[in-house]
Design a protein around this motif. Structure first.
Motif, short mmCIF file in Angstrom:
data_model
loop_
_atom_site.label_atom_id
_atom_site.label_comp_id
_atom_site.label_asym_id
_atom_site.label_seq_id
_atom_site.Cartn_x
_atom_site.Cartn_y
_atom_site.Cartn_z
N MET A 161 0.83 -1.19 0.00
CA MET A 161 0.00 0.00 0.00
C MET A 161 0.87 1.25 0.00
N PRO A 162 0.65 2.14 -0.95
CA PRO A 162 1.46 3.35 -1.03
C PRO A 162 1.33 4.24 0.21
N VAL A 163 0.16 4.26 0.82
CA VAL A 163 -0.04 5.11 1.99
C VAL A 163 0.89 4.69 3.12
N LEU A 164 1.04 3.41 3.32
CA LEU A 164 1.91 2.93 4.39
C LEU A 164 3.37 3.29 4.13
N GLY A 165 3.75 3.41 2.87
CA GLY A 165 5.12 3.77 2.52
C GLY A 165 5.47 5.21 2.89
N ILE A 166 4.51 6.13 2.73
CA ILE A 166 4.80 7.53 3.03
C ILE A 166 4.42 7.92 4.46
N LEU A 167 3.62 7.10 5.11
CA LEU A 167 3.11 7.45 6.44
C LEU A 167 4.18 7.80 7.46
N PRO A 168 5.26 7.05 7.59
CA PRO A 168 6.27 7.43 8.59
C PRO A 168 6.87 8.81 8.32
N TYR A 169 7.16 9.10 7.06
CA TYR A 169 7.74 10.39 6.71
C TYR A 169 6.76 11.53 6.99
N LEU A 170 5.51 11.30 6.66
CA LEU A 170 4.49 12.31 6.88
C LEU A 170 4.26 12.54 8.37
N ILE A 171 4.19 11.47 9.13
CA ILE A 171 3.97 11.61 10.58
C ILE A 171 5.13 12.33 11.24
N ILE A 172 6.35 11.95 10.90
CA ILE A 172 7.53 12.59 11.51
C ILE A 172 7.58 14.07 11.13
N GLY A 173 7.45 14.36 9.85
CA GLY A 173 7.53 15.75 9.40
C GLY A 173 6.44 16.63 9.99
N LEU A 174 5.20 16.16 9.94
CA LEU A 174 4.09 16.96 10.46
C LEU A 174 4.14 17.09 11.97
N SER A 175 4.56 16.05 12.66
CA SER A 175 4.67 16.13 14.13
C SER A 175 5.69 17.19 14.53
N ILE A 176 6.83 17.18 13.87
CA ILE A 176 7.85 18.18 14.19
C ILE A 176 7.33 19.59 13.89
N LEU A 177 6.66 19.75 12.77
CA LEU A 177 6.14 21.07 12.42
C LEU A 177 5.08 21.53 13.42
N LEU A 178 4.19 20.63 13.79
CA LEU A 178 3.15 21.01 14.74
C LEU A 178 3.73 21.37 16.11
N LEU A 179 4.82 20.73 16.48
CA LEU A 179 5.48 21.04 17.74
C LEU A 179 6.36 22.29 17.64
N SER A 180 6.59 22.79 16.45
CA SER A 180 7.46 23.95 16.25
C SER A 180 6.70 25.26 16.14
N GLY A 181 5.44 25.26 16.50
CA GLY A 181 4.63 26.48 16.39
C GLY A 181 5.20 27.65 17.14
N ALA A 202 4.06 14.04 0.73
CA ALA A 202 2.76 14.38 0.15
C ALA A 202 2.82 14.44 -1.37
N VAL A 203 3.86 15.05 -1.92
CA VAL A 203 3.99 15.16 -3.37
C VAL A 203 4.25 13.79 -3.99
N ALA A 204 5.03 12.95 -3.32
CA ALA A 204 5.28 11.61 -3.84
C ALA A 204 4.00 10.79 -3.93
N PHE A 205 3.09 11.04 -3.01
CA PHE A 205 1.84 10.27 -2.99
C PHE A 205 0.78 10.88 -3.91
N ALA A 206 0.56 12.19 -3.79
CA ALA A 206 -0.57 12.83 -4.48
C ALA A 206 -0.18 13.56 -5.75
N GLY A 207 1.09 13.81 -5.96
CA GLY A 207 1.50 14.60 -7.11
C GLY A 207 1.44 16.09 -6.77
N ILE A 208 1.82 16.90 -7.73
CA ILE A 208 1.85 18.34 -7.51
C ILE A 208 0.43 18.88 -7.64
#
Length: 143
Positions: free
Chosen positions: A1-21, A59-65
């Motif tokens: 499943m492609p979603v599972l492939g990008i999920l770790p990167y998305l979770i790590i990136g978004l978590s850090i951003l949300l904590l960097s407010g 996000a771009v790898a999964f959904a495109g531009i």
């Protein structure tokens, strides 16, 4: 499943951003003032840049531009809810998802049974919005 492939990167990136407010709020004052307020500026910028790149790449790898969504949604959220990044980042995530859902529904319904590419729908909304933001900033003396 492609979603599972990008999920770790998305979770790590978004978590850090949300904590960097708070760091993003301090960086709005400029590097020197943020440093005086106790923020390790270079370290914070590096972490935020890497996290944003990681989340964007996933996000771009999964959904495109998908053009203009990153321009429209944060500007609208900032106008409606203010500039505090602790609130702006989660609202932009939710707003971006909602905007893409609306654009996808329009792309499927407008010329049914044919589908319009999603990028065309976002460009039709984004180009006039971009010109409005550009004109508004020019009128306010930013240029």
């Amino acid at each position: 499943m492609p979603v599972l492939g990008i999920l770790p990167y998305l979770i790590i990136g978004l978590s850090i951003l949300l904590l960097s407010g708070h760091a993003l709020n301090l960086l709005q004052f400029g590097d020197e003032q943020a440093h005086q307020l106790g923020l390790p500026v270079n370290r914070a910028k590096t972490i935020i840049l890497v996290a944003a790149s990681l989340a964007t790449a996933a996000a771009v790898a999964f959904a495109g531009i998908i053009g203009f969504v990153g321009l429209i949604v944060p500007h609208v959220m900032r106008m409606w809810f203010g500039g505090d990044y602790r609130r702006l980042l989660p609202l932009s995530l939710i707003g971006g998802a909602a905007a893409l859902l609306v654009a996808d529904v329009l792309a499927r319904v407008v010329l049914a049974p044919q589908e319009i590419p999603l990028g065309i729908i976002t460009a039709l909304a984004g180009a006039p919005f971009f010109l409005w933001v550009l004109r508004r900033s020019k009128n306010q003396g930013y240029w």
